[in-house]
Motif scaffolding. Structure first.
Motif, PDB file in Angstrom:
ATOM      1  N   LYS A 179      17.622  17.868 -28.386  1.00 18.29           N
ATOM      2  CA  LYS A 179      17.892  16.935 -29.286  1.00 18.29           C
ATOM      3  C   LYS A 179      17.558  17.323 -30.799  1.00 18.29           C
ATOM      4  N   GLN A 180      18.292  16.785 -32.060  1.00 21.07           N
ATOM      5  CA  GLN A 180      18.330  17.105 -33.205  1.00 21.07           C
ATOM      6  C   GLN A 180      18.198  15.833 -33.918  1.00 21.07           C
TER       7      GLN A 180
ATOM      8  N   PRO B 105      25.352  12.332 -31.085  1.00 20.66           N
ATOM      9  CA  PRO B 105      26.382  13.322 -31.615  1.00 20.66           C
ATOM     10  C   PRO B 105      25.621  14.441 -32.005  1.00 20.66           C
ATOM     11  N   THR B 106      24.344  14.434 -32.322  1.00 16.20           N
ATOM     12  CA  THR B 106      23.518  15.604 -32.639  1.00 16.20           C
ATOM     13  C   THR B 106      22.746  16.381 -31.427  1.00 16.20           C
ATOM     14  N   THR B 107      22.804  15.594 -30.307  1.00 17.97           N
ATOM     15  CA  THR B 107      22.247  16.327 -29.262  1.00 17.97           C
ATOM     16  C   THR B 107      22.999  17.219 -28.350  1.00 17.97           C
ATOM     17  N   SER B 108      22.727  18.277 -28.164  1.00 23.94           N
ATOM     18  CA  SER B 108      23.478  19.337 -27.552  1.00 23.94           C
ATOM     19  C   SER B 108      22.946  19.357 -26.115  1.00 23.94           C
ATOM     20  N   ALA B 109      23.750  19.950 -25.274  1.00 23.71           N
ATOM     21  CA  ALA B 109      23.492  20.135 -23.749  1.00 23.71           C
ATOM     22  C   ALA B 109      23.767  21.394 -23.201  1.00 23.71           C
TER      23      ALA B 109
ATOM     24  N   GLY C  95      13.915  18.896 -30.377  1.00 26.83           N
ATOM     25  CA  GLY C  95      13.397  19.652 -29.290  1.00 26.83           C
ATOM     26  C   GLY C  95      14.053  19.384 -27.959  1.00 26.83           C
ATOM     27  N   VAL C  96      13.289  19.904 -26.964  1.00 25.45           N
ATOM     28  CA  VAL C  96      13.864  19.784 -25.584  1.00 25.45           C
ATOM     29  C   VAL C  96      13.535  18.426 -24.899  1.00 25.45           C
ATOM     30  N   ASP C  97      14.497  17.591 -24.442  1.00 21.68           N
ATOM     31  CA  ASP C  97      14.176  16.517 -23.701  1.00 21.68           C
ATOM     32  C   ASP C  97      13.541  16.930 -22.236  1.00 21.68           C
ATOM     33  N   GLU C  98      12.273  16.455 -21.862  1.00 14.04           N
ATOM     34  CA  GLU C  98      11.415  16.718 -20.883  1.00 14.04           C
ATOM     35  C   GLU C  98      12.208  16.276 -19.585  1.00 14.04           C
ATOM     36  N   ASP C  99      13.138  15.334 -19.407  1.00 13.62           N
ATOM     37  CA  ASP C  99      13.896  14.899 -18.339  1.00 13.62           C
ATOM     38  C   ASP C  99      15.286  15.631 -18.150  1.00 13.62           C
TER      39      ASP C  99
END
Length: 271
Positions: free
Chosen positions: A32-33, A56-60, A41-45
């Motif tokens: 997440k941005q 749109p600002t979240t990458s995977a 940061g990193v999504d814990e799920d």
């Protein structure tokens, strides 16, 4: 009006977002941005297989969560008797499902290369190099010991570092010595076989000689016991030989035996 249109377009883009769609053998880790303020940061799920919508600002980042087999080649590894050998070692492992965010956050996207690879290679090298070349190349029990011991060591190592992976199997492939060593081994084996063959032939000749000597002694003793001349004894032996011939062929079909007084038996073979 233009400002309103741009605002509506921006709102549409923000609301629409983008999608993440892991395959059946994958999990996705979301990074997440923040839009303007706050912390990402990193999504814990972990994202399970299927389609999900994100900002749109979240990458995977995708991770395979099915068993992986990694091949580690060893070229010219020096054995305990200073001979270089080639072989492959195989490490089968699996990322623990649901723990891909932890794996990425602590060990990165290239988690194997950064945290496991060199340790695994060192374990295999240390174990294999303590054996002689012929033990590695021809003793299955030696390979089984290396596999078992390395499996325990790498499993304990991953638990100690809290790497969320499960070690499934360690396999050491066929060990190949240099071509020159193989050729020399073939020559040595051929020489050894030749020596064994000659020794066996020599023993057979000695045994035959002893048998012939013993037979001659027995024949001479019989001749003396019966007060027979050499000619009489040879005639007796001739009759015994003819008797043996008759015994050999009398049950055969299409064979006729002609006997006459004072003549050598004749054997005829019918058509």
């Amino acid at each position: 009006m233009k400002t309103l249109k741009y605002s509506l377009l921006l709102a549409f883009v923000i609301l629409a977002g983008c999608s993440v769609s892991p395959e059946g053998d994958e999990e996705a880790v979301l990074l997440k941005q923040p839009w303007i303020f706050g912390h990402g940061g990193v999504d814990e799920d972990a994202v399970k297989p299927g389609l999900v919508w994100v900002a749109p600002t979240t990458s995977a980042i995708l991770f395979k969560v099915t068993p992986l087999t990694i091949t580690e080649p060893f070229d010219d590894m020096i054995t305990d008797d200073n001979i270089p050998v080639d072989f492959n070692a195989y490490l089968k492992l699996q990322i623990i499902k649901g723990q891909t965010p932890k794996l990425y956050e602590k060990f990165g996207q290239n988690w194997y290369a950064m945290s496991i690879q060199e340790t695994f290679r060192t374990m295999i090298r240390d174990k294999a190099s303590s054996y002689k070349m012929f033990d590695l190349a021809g003793n299955r029990q030696v390979l089984a010991e290396i596999q078992s011991e390395t499996f325990t060591l790498i499993t304990d190592y991953c638990k100690k570092l809290d790497i969320p992976v499960e070690i499934l199997q360690v396999v050491v492939g066929a060990v190949t010595p240099p071509v020159e060593v193989l050729e020399e081994t073939k020559r040595t084996a051929a020489q050894n076989q030749s020596i064994l063959t000659q020794e066996a032939r020599s023993k057979a000749e000695v045994s035959r000689k002893e048998a012939e000597v013993n037979k001659a002694i027995a024949d001479k003793a019989y001749q003396n016991q019966m007060n027979m001349t050499i000619q009489e004894y040879l005639q007796l032996r001739g009759l015994e030989i003819e008797k043996e011939k008759i015994e050999l062929v009398r049950e055969k079909q299409n064979v006729s035996i002609i006997l006459g007084q004072g003549i050598t038996p004749m054997y005829g073979v019918g058509k």
